[in-house]
Structures are given as structure tokens and as C-alpha cells.
Design an enzyme around this catalytic site. Structure first.
Site, PDB file in Angstrom:
ATOM      1  N   LYS A 115     -16.953  -6.666   6.597  1.00  0.00           N
ATOM      2  CA  LYS A 115     -15.651  -7.296   6.323  1.00  0.00           C
ATOM      3  C   LYS A 115     -15.012  -7.912   7.570  1.00  0.00           C
ATOM      4  O   LYS A 115     -14.002  -8.600   7.454  1.00  0.00           O
ATOM      5  CB  LYS A 115     -14.696  -6.261   5.697  1.00  0.00           C
ATOM      6  N   HIS A 162       0.841  -1.205   0.000  1.00  0.00           N
ATOM      7  CA  HIS A 162       0.000   0.000   0.000  1.00  0.00           C
ATOM      8  C   HIS A 162       0.879   1.259   0.000  1.00  0.00           C
ATOM      9  O   HIS A 162       0.622   2.210  -0.745  1.00  0.00           O
ATOM     10  CB  HIS A 162      -0.884   0.053   1.248  1.00  0.00           C
ATOM     11  N   SER A 202      -2.807  -7.652   2.898  1.00  0.00           N
ATOM     12  CA  SER A 202      -3.060  -7.588   4.342  1.00  0.00           C
ATOM     13  C   SER A 202      -3.359  -8.989   4.880  1.00  0.00           C
ATOM     14  O   SER A 202      -2.928  -9.341   5.975  1.00  0.00           O
ATOM     15  CB  SER A 202      -4.238  -6.663   4.640  1.00  0.00           C
ATOM     16  N   ARG A 247      -2.044  -6.130  -8.509  1.00  0.00           N
ATOM     17  CA  ARG A 247      -0.985  -7.110  -8.240  1.00  0.00           C
ATOM     18  C   ARG A 247      -0.948  -8.211  -9.280  1.00  0.00           C
ATOM     19  O   ARG A 247       0.093  -8.585  -9.757  1.00  0.00           O
ATOM     20  CB  ARG A 247      -1.201  -7.751  -6.861  1.00  0.00           C
TER      21      ARG A 247
HETATM   22  P1  ADP Z   1      -9.792  -3.570  -0.676  1.00  0.00           P
HETATM   23  O1  ADP Z   1     -10.486  -4.289   0.449  1.00  0.00           O
HETATM   24  O2  ADP Z   1     -10.536  -2.394  -1.224  1.00  0.00           O
HETATM   25  O3  ADP Z   1      -9.215  -4.463  -1.753  1.00  0.00           O
HETATM   26  P2  ADP Z   1      -7.105  -3.334   0.278  1.00  0.00           P
HETATM   27  O4  ADP Z   1      -6.644  -2.631   1.507  1.00  0.00           O
HETATM   28  O5  ADP Z   1      -6.940  -4.810   0.259  1.00  0.00           O
HETATM   29  O6  ADP Z   1      -8.573  -2.880   0.078  1.00  0.00           O
HETATM   30  O7  ADP Z   1      -6.364  -2.713  -0.987  1.00  0.00           O
HETATM   31  C1  ADP Z   1      -6.516  -1.377  -1.362  1.00  0.00           C
HETATM   32  C2  ADP Z   1      -5.891  -1.192  -2.742  1.00  0.00           C
HETATM   33  O8  ADP Z   1      -4.490  -1.422  -2.659  1.00  0.00           O
HETATM   34  C3  ADP Z   1      -6.408  -2.142  -3.809  1.00  0.00           C
HETATM   35  O9  ADP Z   1      -6.439  -1.454  -5.048  1.00  0.00           O
HETATM   36  C4  ADP Z   1      -5.356  -3.227  -3.849  1.00  0.00           C
HETATM   37  O10 ADP Z   1      -5.308  -3.860  -5.118  1.00  0.00           O
HETATM   38  C5  ADP Z   1      -4.101  -2.388  -3.600  1.00  0.00           C
HETATM   39  N1  ADP Z   1      -3.002  -3.195  -3.056  1.00  0.00           N
HETATM   40  C6  ADP Z   1      -3.008  -3.955  -1.954  1.00  0.00           C
HETATM   41  N2  ADP Z   1      -1.812  -4.578  -1.765  1.00  0.00           N
HETATM   42  C7  ADP Z   1      -1.023  -4.180  -2.809  1.00  0.00           C
HETATM   43  C8  ADP Z   1       0.319  -4.482  -3.233  1.00  0.00           C
HETATM   44  N3  ADP Z   1       1.076  -5.353  -2.561  1.00  0.00           N
HETATM   45  N4  ADP Z   1       0.783  -3.889  -4.354  1.00  0.00           N
HETATM   46  C9  ADP Z   1      -0.018  -3.044  -5.053  1.00  0.00           C
HETATM   47  N5  ADP Z   1      -1.281  -2.731  -4.728  1.00  0.00           N
HETATM   48  C10 ADP Z   1      -1.793  -3.285  -3.628  1.00  0.00           C
END
Ligand code: ADP
Length: 166
Positions: free
Chosen positions: A40, A16, A127, A89
Site C-alpha cells: 500500500k 475512524h 485518510s 461511508r
Molecule cells: P482500509 O485500507 O482497510 O480501507 P482504512 O483505514 O481506509 O482501511 O479504513 C478502515 C475502516 O474504516 C474501513 O471500514 C473504512 O470504511 C472505515 N472508515 C474510514 N473512514 C471512515 C469514515 N469517515 N466514516 C466511517 N468509516 C470510515
């Protein structure tokens, strides 16, 4: 131009943070927005996640951290943002993200979704992966900021104390 980076951030990872740091190079302001979504069943409360993110972006003055509920496009309009920033990703992300971007476009033609491809070293990182490793006592220092690693370790130490493990 103002970009909203919406997500669960339960908790924030270096993946992130990489998107946020690169977003800062592209937009005047990046608003990291934690979605308040009780369905969630998050590990950390919204308040905890806001504090974790604020601590992680303290070196980035053009980043604001906030929370919201309801539709992301409504929140973006309220904040006068033109862009939704998302990370990609893998192909598995692409399908869901594309559907979401198309849906959002039908709700507001003014708002564009901009995707940043993950940096190679974080392509596996989510996460959920971090929580799974922390839960079983594995090393997570290379995956999340140190204050988040500490909170995760405390959290799982309280949830699964060694004396209760069979
Ligand atoms: P959500 O529940 O909306 O998917 P996340 O916190 O899991 O929320 O992710 C928020 C954003 O960050 C999403 O667009 C996700 O694809 C991106 N993201 C999460 N981890 C990574 C990573 N390792 N590299 C690039 N983007 C990421």
C-alpha cells in the site's frame, strides 16, 4: 464480545475515531488492528500509526491497538474475536466491503462482519482526503486529532519544503 477493527489508518481520522467510540458502546473490547501491508506504500510506518492511534484512544480503556499481517480472519481467531468491525461511508464502500465480508465468511463461518454507518459529518472523510489537503497546506485540524495534524504538517514540510516549490 471482542471486535477487531482492521484497517490501514494512514493516518487515523475523526471518521475512524467515531467508529471506534461507537464500537466501544457495543462490544466488551475493540482491538484496532493496523494491517502491515507493504504493497500500500503508506505515508506513515506501522510504528508511527500505532502510536498515533494509541494517543487518540487514550480515553477509551476497552480499546487495544495492535498490528497484524496475513488474513484478517486468522488474526481474529488468534485474538478470540467474534466480530470484524467496519465503517461504511458511501455506496462505493459498500461494494468492496460486502465482497470482503462474503470472502471472510467463506474463510470462517464463526466470524461476523458488523458495519457501522458513518456519522453524517464524516461521510466525506478518508485518510487520502486528509493527506491531499495537508500536502497542499490546507487546514486539517477539524479532520484528525491535533497530534496527527502536526505530524502530517511536519511530514509534508520535509517532503515539499517551501524553497523547493516552483
Ligand atoms: P482500509 O485500507 O482497510 O480501507 P482504512 O483505514 O481506509 O482501511 O479504513 C478502515 C475502516 O474504516 C474501513 O471500514 C473504512 O470504511 C472505515 N472508515 C474510514 N473512514 C471512515 C469514515 N469517515 N466514516 C466511517 N468509516 C470510515
Amino acid at each position: 464480545m471482542i471486535a477487531i477493527y482492521p484497517g490501514s489508518f494512514d493516518p487515523i481520522t475523526f471518521g475512524h475515531l467515531d467508529i471506534i467510540e461507537r464500537g466501544v458502546q457495543l462490544f466488551d473490547r475493540v482491538i484496532v488492528a493496523v494491517l502491515r501491508n507493504p504493497n500500500k506504500n503508506p505515508l506513515f510506518s506501522v510504528q508511527q500509526r500505532l502510536e498515533q492511534i494509541r494517543h487518540a484512544v487514550v480515553h477509551l480503556p476497552s480499546v487495544e491497538v495492535d498490528s497484524f499481517d496475513g488474513l484478517t480472519v486468522n488474526y481474529a481467531q488468534m485474538r478470540q474475536a467474534q466480530v470484524l468491525l467496519r465503517g461504511l461511508r458511501a455506496v462505493s464502500d459498500f461494494e468492496v466491503e460486502l465482497q470482503m465480508a462474503h470472502t471472510n465468511k467463506t474463510l470462517s463461518t464463526q466470524i461476523e462482519t458488523v458495519f457501522l454507518a458513518t456519522s453524517n459529518e464524516y461521510s466525506f472523510l478518508s485518510s487520502s482526503v486528509v493527506k491531499e489537503i495537508a500536502r497542499f497546506g490546507g487546514s486539517i485540524e477539524h479532520l484528525v486529532p491535533s497530534h496527527v495534524a502536526q505530524e502530517l504538517q511536519q511530514c509534508y514540510a520535509n517532503k515539499y519544503p517551501v524553497s523547493n516549490q516552483k
